[in-house]
Scaffold this active site. Structure first.
Site, mmCIF file in Angstrom:
data_model
loop_
_atom_site.group_PDB
_atom_site.id
_atom_site.type_symbol
_atom_site.label_atom_id
_atom_site.label_comp_id
_atom_site.label_asym_id
_atom_site.label_seq_id
_atom_site.Cartn_x
_atom_site.Cartn_y
_atom_site.Cartn_z
ATOM 1 N N THR A 64 0.851 -1.197 0.000
ATOM 2 C CA THR A 64 0.000 0.000 0.000
ATOM 3 C C THR A 64 0.881 1.239 0.000
ATOM 4 O O THR A 64 1.988 1.219 0.537
ATOM 5 C CB THR A 64 -0.907 -0.023 1.255
ATOM 6 N N THR A 75 4.281 4.341 -3.704
ATOM 7 C CA THR A 75 5.305 3.574 -4.427
ATOM 8 C C THR A 75 4.780 2.177 -4.768
ATOM 9 O O THR A 75 4.952 1.693 -5.894
ATOM 10 C CB THR A 75 6.604 3.466 -3.588
ATOM 11 N N ASP A 113 6.323 -3.883 -1.639
ATOM 12 C CA ASP A 113 5.707 -2.831 -0.823
ATOM 13 C C ASP A 113 6.679 -1.656 -0.683
ATOM 14 O O ASP A 113 7.886 -1.809 -0.912
ATOM 15 C CB ASP A 113 5.366 -3.415 0.567
ATOM 16 N N ALA A 157 8.071 1.755 1.851
ATOM 17 C CA ALA A 157 8.454 1.941 3.263
ATOM 18 C C ALA A 157 8.636 3.429 3.516
ATOM 19 O O ALA A 157 8.833 4.211 2.583
ATOM 20 C CB ALA A 157 9.745 1.191 3.575
ATOM 21 N N GLU A 162 -0.040 -5.287 5.849
ATOM 22 C CA GLU A 162 1.256 -5.358 5.159
ATOM 23 C C GLU A 162 2.174 -6.353 5.859
ATOM 24 O O GLU A 162 2.877 -7.140 5.207
ATOM 25 C CB GLU A 162 1.909 -3.969 5.128
HETATM 26 C C1 A5P Z 1 1.353 2.055 4.034
HETATM 27 O O1 A5P Z 1 0.721 1.761 5.243
HETATM 28 C C2 A5P Z 1 2.808 2.248 4.252
HETATM 29 O O2 A5P Z 1 3.467 1.225 4.923
HETATM 30 C C3 A5P Z 1 3.536 2.591 2.965
HETATM 31 O O3 A5P Z 1 4.066 1.454 2.349
HETATM 32 C C4 A5P Z 1 4.630 3.537 3.280
HETATM 33 O O4 A5P Z 1 4.058 4.581 4.053
HETATM 34 C C5 A5P Z 1 5.281 4.124 2.039
HETATM 35 O O5 A5P Z 1 4.352 4.885 1.339
HETATM 36 P P1 A5P Z 1 4.779 5.763 0.090
HETATM 37 O O6 A5P Z 1 5.315 4.842 -0.929
HETATM 38 O O7 A5P Z 1 3.510 6.450 -0.331
HETATM 39 O O8 A5P Z 1 5.811 6.752 0.564
#
Ligand code: A5P
Length: 234
Positions: A30, A33, A85, A87, A107
């Protein structure tokens, strides 16, 4: 978000999607990215790749449906080949903070069910110590929120329950999120253990020893791959 950061996220996501092979069962992360990875995957599916994915949030499920990424559930596929995923922070041991998007619990479940866990980030997410630039999210059962906030405060973690307008922001699991300003963490494992043993805490955004590969898109244009056996030096 600047056009440049968006391009870096896309570059990292596309490189990670090259790790995907025919027949894989995937975990779909989620965030902005991870969304780029879902889009890149759907393009490969349109070109003939046969894969199926379990989404880590309603938002990712919706995106996957829109772009034509085939979906399944943990009921049908409890063992995953690869989760991709994003981060919020990555340290040189490839430990992570995740959960700014509020999907940390699902996640972490998908990551734990996966043989490989690939993280895709732009280089702004690289830190020498976790807690340096991001809040640490903690998912809490709403009933326990006042008790947990008090305990987090006593630990010096400067907790703030996340809100959407006047209301508490609730996760897809119906829980609250408390954002903690930890500052640079000397002992992430110790903190993770304390948080996990606090009644009312469902989970937290420390993902320690879980990433099997981290794909980083750098402002220089380079995209680098890092594995725990060959630790990076940022
Ligand atoms: C979602 O709950 C988060 O773990 C996202 O993977 C994390 O915040 C990275 O998000 P962005 O890719 O939008 O920076």
């Amino acid at each position: 978000m600047s056009v440049e950061v968006e391009a870096l996220k896309r570059a990292a996501a596309r490189r990670a999607v090259e790790l995907v092979t025919d027949g894989m069962v995937l975990g779909l992360g989620t965030g902005s990215t991870a969304a780029q990875a879902v889009i890149a995957l759907a393009e490969r599916v349109a070109a003939g790749l046969r894969v199926i994915g379990v989404p880590s949030s309603r938002a990712t499920e919706e995106l996957a449906r829109q772009v034509g990424m085939p979906l399944t559930t943990l009921v049908d596929q409890p063992a995953l080949d690869l989760t991709i995923d994003g981060a919020d922070e990555v340290d040189p041991a490839l430990n992570l903070i995740k959960g700014a998007g509020g999907a940390l619990l699902r996640e972490k479940v998908l990551a734990s069910a996966s043989r490989q866990f690939a993280i895709v980030v732009d280089d702004s997410k690289l830190v020498s110590r976790l807690g340096q630039r991001s809040a640490l999210p903690v998912e809490v059962v709403p009933f326990a929120l006042p008790v947990v906030v008090r305990r987090l405060d006593e630990l010096g973690l400067r907790p703030t329950p996340r809100r959407r307008g006047e209301m508490l922001a609730l996760t897809d699991n119906g829980n609250a999120i408390v954002d903690c300003q930890t500052g640079p963490l000397a002992d992430p494992l110790g903190l993770a253990t304390r948080l996990r043993t606090m009644p009312g805490v469902v989970d937290h955004g420390l993902f320690l020893g879980m990433a099997t590969i981290v794909v980083v898109a750098h402002t220089s244009g380079a995209v680098t791959l890092h594995r725990p056996a060959d630790p990076p030096a940022w």
